[in-house]
Write an enzyme that holds these catalytic residues in place. Sequence first.
Site, PDB file in Angstrom:
ATOM      1  N   CYS A  89       0.824  -1.209   0.000  1.00 37.07           N
ATOM      2  CA  CYS A  89       0.000   0.000   0.000  1.00 37.07           C
ATOM      3  C   CYS A  89       0.863   1.266   0.000  1.00 37.07           C
ATOM      4  CB  CYS A  89      -0.905  -0.005   1.231  1.00 37.07           C
ATOM      5  SG  CYS A  89      -1.826   1.529   1.473  1.00 37.07           S
ATOM      6  N   TRP A 110      -7.948  -6.631   4.421  1.00 35.23           N
ATOM      7  CA  TRP A 110      -6.647  -6.941   5.002  1.00 35.23           C
ATOM      8  C   TRP A 110      -6.799  -7.948   6.144  1.00 35.23           C
ATOM      9  CZ3 TRP A 110      -2.481  -4.942   2.581  1.00 35.23           C
ATOM     10  CH2 TRP A 110      -2.646  -3.791   1.816  1.00 35.23           C
ATOM     11  N   TYR A 132      -5.137   6.061  -9.158  1.00 32.95           N
ATOM     12  CA  TYR A 132      -6.331   5.269  -8.856  1.00 32.95           C
ATOM     13  C   TYR A 132      -7.530   5.758  -9.675  1.00 32.95           C
ATOM     14  CZ  TYR A 132      -3.925   2.996  -5.013  1.00 32.95           C
ATOM     15  OH  TYR A 132      -3.054   2.227  -4.277  1.00 32.95           O
TER      16      TYR A 132
END
Length: 345
Positions: free
Chosen positions: A84, A117, A213
């Site tokens: 990330c 996650w 993104y």
Amino acid sequence: MSISNAQKAKPGKRASLPGSWIIRLGRFVWTTMWHLMMSRLAPRSQEGDYLRPESQFRRVVQSGTDGDFPAAARRYALIVGMGCPWAHRTLVLRALKGLEEAIPVIKVLPSPTAGGWVFEKDFDANGTTCRALADLYQVAQPGYSGRATVPVLWDTQTGAIVNNESAEIIEILNAAFNEFAVHAGLDLQPPDLEMAIAHWNAKIYPAVNNGVYRCGFAQTQAAYDRAVGDLFAALDEIDVALAHQRYLCGDRLTLADVRLFTTLFRFDAVYYGLFKCNRRRIQDYANLGGYLRDLYQLPGVAATCDLEAVKRDYYGNLFPLNPGGIIPDGPNVSDLNRPHGREGM
């Protein structure tokens, strides 16, 4: 001995493509499923633009002993995913400030089956066993219905999520823990550069950090065209600025550089191909390529960079963008150790 299909086939005959109706049906099913999966992965506007949800936990750690969250060694932990970019920012600040002993790191991994996650091993959050990061969010705020994202600045003493906004966590790490930092004198947000830092942050976040993104998660051609135009207009402007100065705000490293670095590190390996940001690579720029290598080679920074985890997390887990799950071989991270030639700027 059986006769193979190839032997049975008449000379000159080859397997034909599926019939047009099969292709139309396949496209309809896949497109429908793709929109469904993307709606969960990436919220969108009516025009198809990706809309990033706001972070929900925005408290601060204060130096000294005042406030609900006073600074203390090993009281707080960083929960991060190595792939990330937002979590990566906090690891870079931790390394630059020399806070490795004061602030431990807890790693999570993306799980497409769990839909978020998960901890590498079960995590004890003040007496509650958490397998997924979403479990920890429920411990911190029962009934929480938002996204369970990284990074998380976790208070091990009270069982609270102090903050889950990366831009604010790096400010906290820069200023609140100097008593425990090896490099306490390093200030990446000096008062005389605050306006310049804010200027670059306001430009880089929407167009570059979130811009990649917006390209990758765009759900219409028009949304993608807007995003990719904004992205490369900003990169072009940054490249011009870096022709005359070593860092974004001059001759000193700042939080603006850290915020940009973690996106640039992933760009050629992931965003260029998977997110369709393929107008040019960072290494194709006259100045951005050397700037990226310069930041990568700062003491402690390379140790925070795990390119294989980055590729595995993006290509292996973003199923709507890469249904086959095939992870590309390159690029070679050793290229970032090549001379950057920016020392004298």
